[in-house]
Design an enzyme around this catalytic site. Structure first.
Site, PDB file in Angstrom:
ATOM      1  N   TYR A   1      33.288 -13.354 -52.626  1.00  0.00           N
ATOM      2  CA  TYR A   1      32.766 -12.000 -52.390  1.00  0.00           C
ATOM      3  C   TYR A   1      33.482 -11.290 -51.244  1.00  0.00           C
ATOM      4  CZ  TYR A   1      29.211 -13.766 -55.493  1.00  0.00           C
ATOM      5  OH  TYR A   1      28.574 -14.315 -56.577  1.00  0.00           O
TER       6      TYR A   1
ATOM      7  N   GLY B   1      23.497 -18.893 -57.159  1.00  0.00           N
ATOM      8  CA  GLY B   1      22.863 -18.633 -55.868  1.00  0.00           C
ATOM      9  C   GLY B   1      22.900 -19.807 -54.917  1.00  0.00           C
TER      10      GLY B   1
ATOM     11  N   ARG C   1      29.647 -18.509 -55.458  1.00  0.00           N
ATOM     12  CA  ARG C   1      29.922 -18.744 -54.041  1.00  0.00           C
ATOM     13  C   ARG C   1      30.195 -20.219 -53.740  1.00  0.00           C
ATOM     14  NH1 ARG C   1      27.809 -15.514 -50.427  1.00  0.00           N
ATOM     15  NH2 ARG C   1      26.179 -14.909 -51.879  1.00  0.00           N
TER      16      ARG C   1
ATOM     17  N   TYR D   1      25.733  -6.798 -45.501  1.00  0.00           N
ATOM     18  CA  TYR D   1      24.481  -7.551 -45.354  1.00  0.00           C
ATOM     19  C   TYR D   1      24.510  -8.582 -44.233  1.00  0.00           C
ATOM     20  CZ  TYR D   1      26.769  -9.335 -49.675  1.00  0.00           C
ATOM     21  OH  TYR D   1      27.648  -9.714 -50.648  1.00  0.00           O
TER      22      TYR D   1
ATOM     23  N   CYS E   1      38.359   2.683 -40.001  1.00  0.00           N
ATOM     24  CA  CYS E   1      37.701   3.762 -39.268  1.00  0.00           C
ATOM     25  C   CYS E   1      36.201   3.828 -39.523  1.00  0.00           C
ATOM     26  CB  CYS E   1      38.374   5.090 -39.612  1.00  0.00           C
ATOM     27  SG  CYS E   1      40.091   5.070 -39.103  1.00  0.00           S
ATOM     28  N   GLU E   2      35.510   2.802 -39.089  1.00  0.00           N
ATOM     29  CA  GLU E   2      34.052   2.745 -39.117  1.00  0.00           C
ATOM     30  C   GLU E   2      33.644   1.881 -37.934  1.00  0.00           C
ATOM     31  OE1 GLU E   2      31.602   3.694 -41.451  1.00  0.00           O
ATOM     32  OE2 GLU E   2      33.046   4.769 -42.698  1.00  0.00           O
TER      33      GLU E   2
ATOM     34  N   ARG F   1      31.338  -7.895 -46.204  1.00  0.00           N
ATOM     35  CA  ARG F   1      30.055  -8.596 -46.162  1.00  0.00           C
ATOM     36  C   ARG F   1      29.307  -8.496 -44.825  1.00  0.00           C
ATOM     37  NH1 ARG F   1      29.771 -13.549 -46.820  1.00  0.00           N
ATOM     38  NH2 ARG F   1      27.822 -13.528 -47.975  1.00  0.00           N
TER      39      ARG F   1
END
Ligand SMILES: *Cc1c(COP(=O)(O)O)cnc(C)c1O
Length: 445
Positions: free
Chosen positions: A403, A261, A306, A347, A374-375, A343
């Site tokens: 990620y 984290g 990460r 979020y 297509c979004e 990502r």
């Protein structure tokens, strides 16, 4: 890298260590011009810098080994992994976290020492547990009570004694996004202390004939910019180590993992703590608690994902269509998007972008960098400050190594991007771009 060598690259704190300017004034990695990379390998392209990977591995190893003698760093492979990347990490002396049979298979095929691999997951399948035991995995990190019998069964079938850790949910908020916080009570991960479930789980592990209880694990979520949650969580778990494991169950906790984290700079202005600061708080709290409560110092395992991979990776796109909505917003679309980086949509992850062929060009406007899928939510960078981008020029998004590809999809039948590793002045393709044949390879007519 002659005349411009003295000029600082904008956003250099987000780019890999080897990032600089080419002699033509373009963005370069280890002296290799992005235009050459784009011509040879196409875009979208993910560029990883080996120097940064090595430096991050070394930074975490040395910070923790300095602060705490018996420490071990494992890489959270779900951030990004493939065979060559796993070897690069293993060569730096790190172990691995795996969270699926697929990750175990890749690590195994890479030739990494499976005894350095930790198997996590809140719903490991029986087949995955069997694979893990049979592969000689270092630790299974038990996530819930039901898993104990399953893991014991897998170990029995293989005729092995399997070392395990138990994942505790300490009831601590890591103050990260609600979709990435994992240490609180209301989470699917880990066994809570407060309800008595953790004690019952340790007891059940001790009673399992083919499992060996080695210690405890927790993971608070990601990214965690504060040091306080680690300190609090280690205090809570130390009370459990002394008051429950030792005093009530007579079990020694030989190993403790406060998870990963660890945060990175990501362009939102927040400064992540240095590895030394995390190490100081984690090691210091554990030593203080062990001393105060009189339990032997366990081995300390930390699990950065990460923090190892993110800064090493850069996403390189080609700019395409532009749409001005006067008074509202300008959209500049690139040839990738949510299929290679979900990502921002998932979020609200924040990124920065740089005009890769003229990184020193003055900012002329604020635009939204959108993807090609297509979004409406397919946006990579909201309110990026850039020169007016031309159709066909290259755009680089730093801090893209974690990620992104590991969450990539084939939405809209996108071909997942190629990956190059820049090392010692050379660019090596470590994963080729997918093709239409790849997309159809599993179809059965
Ligand atoms: C994902 C994960 C990690 C790595 O997290 P980062 O935020 O990438 O450092 C470490 N441990 C466990 C158990 C994980 O699930």
């Amino acid at each position: 890298m002659t005349s411009s060598a003295a000029v600082t690259l904008p956003l250099s704190h987000l780019f890999p260590l080897s990032a600089g300017l080419s002699s033509e004034g373009r963005l370069a990695f280890d002296g290799i011009d992005v235009l050459d990379l784009a011509r040879e390998f196409g875009t979208p392209l993910y560029i990883y810098d080996a120097q940064t990977v090595r430096a991050q591995c070394a930074a975490f190893r040395s910070a923790f080994e300095t602060a705490y003698e018996d420490s071990f760093v494992v890489y959270g492979a779900k951030a990004f992994v493939n065979r060559p990347f796993a070897r690069l990490i293993a060569d730096q002396g790190l172990g691995f976290d795996a969270v699926s049979g697929g990750e175990i298979a890749v690590l195994r095929a890479s030739g990494v020492d499976m005894s350095t691999v930790y198997f996590h997951g809140n719903n490991k399948g029986a087949d995955e547990l069997e694979l893990a035991v049979e592969a000689g995995i270092g630790r299974i990190v038990i996530d819930n009570i039901d898993e104990i019998a399953k893991a014991d069964g897998a170990a029995a079938a293989a005729g092995r004694e399997q070392p395990v850790l138990l994942r505790i949910s300490p009831g601590i908020d890591g103050h990260t996004h609600e979709k990435t916080t994992t240490g609180i009570i209301d989470t699917k991960f880990g066994v809570p202390i407060a309800t008595g479930a953790a004690e019952a789980a340790v007891r059940a592990i001790l009673d399992a004939p083919h499992l060996r209880f080695r210690g405890l694990h927790m993971h608070l979520g990601s990214p965690i910019f504060e040091l306080g949650p680690y300190e609090l969580a280690i205090e809570v778990i130390s009370e459990f180590i002394a008051g429950v494991c030792r005093d009530r169950l007579g079990a020694e906790v030989q190993e403790l993992s406060p998870g990963g984290g660890f945060a990175i700079g990501q362009g939102d202005g927040r400064e992540p703590p240095a590895p030394e600061q995390y190490a100081k708080v984690i090691a210091g709290t554990l030593e203080r608690e062990a001393d105060r409560r009189g339990f032997p110092l366990p081995r300390l395992t930390i699990e950065p994902g990460r923090a190892i991979a993110a800064r090493a990776g850069v996403a390189l796109y080609t700019v395409g269509a532009r749409k001005d909505v006067p008074g509202v917003r300008t959209y500049v679309s690139v040839d990738g998007g949510m299929a290679d980086n979900i990502r921002p949509a998932m979020y609200e992850a924040r990124y920065e972008a740089l005009a890769a062929e003229r990184p020193l060009a003055a900012v002329e406007e604020t635009v939204t960098i959108s993807g090609k899928y297509c979004e409406s939510g397919d946006v990579l960078v909201r309110d990026a400050e850039l020169p007016v981008l031309r159709d066909g020029e290259l755009l680089a998004i730093p801090a893209s190594g974690a990620y992104q590809l590991s969450m990539a999809s084939n939405y809209n039948f996108a071909y997942r991007p190629a990956v190059v590793l820049v090392d010692g002045g050379e660019a090596r393709l470590i994963r080729r771009r997918e093709t239409a044949e790849d997309l159809m390879a599993l179809d059965i007519d």
